[in-house]
Design an enzyme around this catalytic site. Structure first.
Site, mmCIF file in Angstrom:
data_model
loop_
_atom_site.group_PDB
_atom_site.id
_atom_site.type_symbol
_atom_site.label_atom_id
_atom_site.label_comp_id
_atom_site.label_asym_id
_atom_site.label_seq_id
_atom_site.Cartn_x
_atom_site.Cartn_y
_atom_site.Cartn_z
ATOM 1 N N ASP A 302 0.849 -1.208 0.000
ATOM 2 C CA ASP A 302 0.000 0.000 0.000
ATOM 3 C C ASP A 302 0.877 1.247 0.000
ATOM 4 O O ASP A 302 0.556 2.245 -0.651
ATOM 5 C CB ASP A 302 -0.885 0.047 1.253
ATOM 6 C CG ASP A 302 -1.710 -1.219 1.421
ATOM 7 O OD1 ASP A 302 -1.949 -1.905 0.416
ATOM 8 O OD2 ASP A 302 -2.098 -1.504 2.568
HETATM 9 C C1 26A Z 1 -12.101 -6.634 1.615
HETATM 10 N N1 26A Z 1 -10.832 -6.834 2.259
HETATM 11 C C2 26A Z 1 -10.449 -8.178 2.523
HETATM 12 C C3 26A Z 1 -10.018 -5.747 2.577
HETATM 13 C C4 26A Z 1 -8.791 -5.863 3.257
HETATM 14 C C5 26A Z 1 -8.034 -4.700 3.454
HETATM 15 N N2 26A Z 1 -8.429 -3.495 3.033
HETATM 16 C C6 26A Z 1 -9.607 -3.439 2.403
HETATM 17 N N3 26A Z 1 -10.396 -4.520 2.172
HETATM 18 N N4 26A Z 1 -8.110 -6.900 3.809
HETATM 19 C C7 26A Z 1 -6.966 -6.393 4.324
HETATM 20 N N5 26A Z 1 -6.936 -5.067 4.112
HETATM 21 C C8 26A Z 1 -5.916 -4.101 4.518
HETATM 22 O O1 26A Z 1 -4.715 -4.376 3.866
HETATM 23 C C9 26A Z 1 -3.735 -3.631 4.563
HETATM 24 C C10 26A Z 1 -2.362 -4.184 4.269
HETATM 25 O O2 26A Z 1 -2.110 -4.159 2.927
HETATM 26 C C11 26A Z 1 -5.587 -4.145 5.989
HETATM 27 O O3 26A Z 1 -6.470 -3.322 6.722
HETATM 28 C C12 26A Z 1 -4.128 -3.668 6.037
HETATM 29 O O4 26A Z 1 -4.010 -2.373 6.584
#
Ligand code: 26A
Length: 351
Positions: A302
């Protein structure tokens, strides 16, 4: 609300609070989690969050992949450059998210859900792996009406770059397509992240609906491989996969498509569509970081996207934008979770 500032970047996805802890094999096994994965929580996962807080000394950290990217881009850009949009609950967790974003100077336009709590992501760290299990709750209730409301849409109209987290494909495809259409109609920039292998596997149809609008598409090697498999590309070569993505049909032909695939500590692969239809690929080594400087890699991708997007918003060339991504990823890896160091450091060319 009247908008002030010169907002250039709009990011859309799921605002989540990360509940992050160092775990172990037994914990992964208890909830049926893989060491390195991102999934949506099922009923059997719902005790994980309390378990992490009670038994693993979990920390609460602002998360949500594209929200991390937006904070990262705003970390680099001049004040009032980026806006993040998503849905949260009316609770303490959304207050924490808002405060963390405010600290980074990031404006948020949250939709507040009346009933559901703010979404949570359980992050189990084992070594350099992270397993993420997300209970979307209020984030899953995002609706296009919010995006199209006068206050929010006026920000969309003044922006020139849109960044959408692929995770939002599980939530509100119409909102993603509204941004995509606005970009294509006004020759603005539309970027999408592939987000996770499960998006490429199980949300293939909505992902493919957005493909013609991608000016930039960002992913990592596991997502590229999942894409290749679900789309029958018959290759595991990352350059070949990036080339195939660059060649997909494109709505706004005034902009060539750029595909960026990160590979952890291995070089980042970039494929760019040329006017004659051919595709040029390039490799960029990552910024070296010593083992002892690594805190955790949660959010490194990210952060890369945040630095890269900031470069694109500033009109930098591709080499510089990639370098800005590598720079911000390195800073984030030194912090706990998807965070950036304060006092702020500034990018001053290739490190
Ligand atoms: C719908 N899902 C599964 C998600 C996520 C996500 N952010 C949005 N939608 N699953 C994990 N994360 C985020 O990925 C970040 C690390 O790359 C987590 O909140 C974490 O901060």
């Amino acid at each position: 609300m009247a908008s002030t500032g010169n907002f250039e970047l709009i990011c859309l996805e799921n605002p989540l609070l990360d509940i992050q802890a160092v775990g172990n094999e037994a914990l992964l096994e208890k909830y049926g989690l893989k060491a390195n994965d991102a999934i949506l929580a099922e009923d059997k996962h719902l005790d994980l969050y309390e378990d992490l807080l009670q038994n693993y000394d979990a920390k609460l950290i602002a998360g949500g992949a594209a929200q991390n990217t937006a904070r990262g881009a705003q970390y680099i850009l001049p004040p009032n450059s980026a806006v993040f949009i998503g849905s949260v609950g009316k609770d303490k967790y959304s207050e924490t998210l808002k405060e963390t974003c405010a600290k980074a100077g990031l404006r948020v336009e949250y939709r507040y859900d009346d009933k559901l709590p703010t979404g949570r992501c359980g992050v189990v760290i084992t070594g350099h792996n992270r397993s993420m299990c997300t209970d979307l709750s209020a984030a899953n209730a995002y609706q296009i009406d919010h995006l199209k409301s006068e206050a929010v849409w006026s920000l969309v109209q003044q922006a020139k770059v849109f960044y959408v987290g692929g995770y939002h494909l599980t939530v509100c495809v119409p909102a993603i397509l509204a941004l995509a259409e606005e970009a294509a109609a006004s020759n603005k920039i539309f970027m999408l992240s592939l987000s996770a292998p499960f998006i490429c596997q199980f949300f293939k149809d909505p992902l493919d609906q957005t493909a013609p609008y991608w000016d930039y598409v960002i992913g990592n090697e596991t997502e590229a491989l999942a894409y290749a498999e679900s789309h029958g590309l018959n290759t595991t070569d990352i350059k070949e996969i990036a080339t195939a993505l660059a060649k997909l049909p494109k709505k706004n032909t005034a902009r060539p498509r750029t595909v960026i695939i990160t590979q952890g500590t291995d070089p980042t692969i970039v494929a760019v569509q040329k006017p004659d239809g051919s595709v040029e690929t390039k490799e960029y080594p990552v910024h070296a970081i010593s083992e002892s400087e690594i805190n955790d890699t949660n959010g490194a991708g990210d952060a890369f996207a945040g630095g890269f997007v900031a470069g694109i918003v500033q009109g930098k060339n591709l080499d510089t934008a990639v370098d800005m991504g590598q720079w911000l990823a390195k800073l984030s890896i030194k912090e706990l979770g998807p965070s950036y160091p304060f006092p702020k450091q500034s990018y001053s060319g290739s490190a």
